[in-house]
Scaffold this motif. Structure first.
Motif: not given
Length: 368
Positions: A3, A217, A221, A263-264, A266-270, A273
């Motif tokens: 990470y 986060d 991960h 949705e927020r 687990r969003a793709r954009d860090r 998140r």
């Protein structure tokens, strides 16, 4: 699996960081000065535990958790309930220790139930085994019967290991399917925990709330622990306590995460998140402020009903219990006040608190 902190977009994160820092500071000061601060902290353990299970996709009833903690279950505890109660006990253990204790290898291992002294015990056991083996060698020279017994044991062990008599090679160990369902052999928990702890040192230069969001986060991960994923929320709360953002209590971070849409979280954009995690801290602080207001008002109303009572009255003990638990049963009040269940029902009726279950049996009352 690694990470990297990488580039943080401070223009987007600055507003949520300021809001979270302000909200946490206000809540911590309020808890430290409030007359119901201790009761609020004890109630937060239950709310955070139920919310942690909810975030993980499991449903645990608050009533069942409180009764299970008091060892007054009305039914056999489920697997989810046992995990939720473990979270409650872990939060209490972290609160009793110094700030930052949980955010260390020894703290994580202790909370996860993994002993660090296993290597020393193995060495001592090995040394003891060596001594026994030497004794057997001496006895073998003196007693032919013991030598025969050793031969039989060795032959039996040979068969147990999957070898036939006369075979010169050993079979390969069979893979147990049940073991693979429980634990992944390629999951190196020690390495992942070490990487997460190294990251915890790197984020010291960041603001406390942003550093906590990055750590959560990273925990999502890396997934350091195979089965105790809920421990990450507790570590983040203790990290905030070690940074001075929650000196007087342990933040119920899961309560805030529960208010954030999946949705927020687990969003793709860090960046999305991280903003969601910062908003969760603000939401947890706002929920804590409301709970303190509610408890303060309830305490004043209940104390008015206890005014003028004799000094040996059991009402103060019942009030303290009500302020430290989300709900109580008649047996819990009886145990705390050291009276009979019938007397506990009379106390509850005299206090006039709200009945939460609406049932004729196994009734519960509380301040919500």
């Amino acid at each position: 699996m690694t990470y990297e902190i990488g580039k943080l977009y401070h223009e987007t994160l600055l507003g949520p960081i300021a809001a979270a820092e302000d909200a946490l500071a206000r809540l911590d000061e309020r808890v430290a000065r409030s007359e119901v601060g201790q009761g609020f902290a004890e109630r937060a353990d239950f709310f955070d535990s139920v919310s942690s299970m909810w975030v993980a996709g499991e449903l645990v009833h608050l009533e069942d958790l409180v009764l299970h903690d008091a060892q007054m279950d009305i039914r056999a505890p489920s697997h989810e309930l046992v995990i939720a109660h473990r979270i409650v006990r872990a939060r209490r253990r972290v609160s009793r220790n110094d700030p930052g204790w949980a955010v260390s290898r020894s703290g994580i291992m202790a909370l996860a139930g993994v002993g660090e002294g296993s290597s020393g015990e193995s060495d001592s056991a090995g040394r003891a085994g060596e001594g026994v083996e030497l004794d057997l060698v001496d006895n073998e020279a003196l007693s032919p019967e013991l030598a025969e017994l050793d031969e039989v044991l060795a032959r039996t062990q040979w068969l147990v290991d999957g070898n036939a008599v006369g075979e010169q090679r050993k079979r390969e160990p069979e893979i147990v399917v049940g073991e693979l369902l429980i634990r992944d052999p390629d999951w190196d928990e020690g390495e992942r925990i070490g990487e997460w702890l190294e990251l915890a040192k790197q984020v010291e230069r960041l603001p406390a709330t942003l550093a906590a969001a990055v750590l959560w986060d990273a925990w999502e991960h890396l997934e350091p622990l195979h089965r105790q994923h809920w421990l990450g929320l507790l570590l983040v709360s203790d990290f905030l306590r070690s940074r001075g953002k929650a000196r007087s209590h342990l933040l119920a971070y899961a309560v805030g995460l529960r208010e954030i849409p999946r949705e927020r979280r687990r969003a793709r954009d860090r960046t999305v998140r991280l903003v969601a995690f910062l908003d969760a801290m603000s939401a947890a602080a706002a929920a804590g402020m409301k709970d303190i207001d509610r408890l303060t008002l309830a305490k004043r109303q209940l104390e008015r009903k206890a005014t003028g009572k004799r000094t040996t009255s059991s009402l103060p003990a019942a009030i303290d219990l009500l302020l430290s638990r989300p709900l109580v049963s008649a047996h819990m009040v009886a145990k705390a006040a050291r009276i009979t269940p019938r007397g506990a029902l009379n106390l509850v009726s005299e206090l006039g608190i709200r009945e939460m279950t609406g049932r004729g049996r196994y009734r519960a009352w509380g301040i919500l």
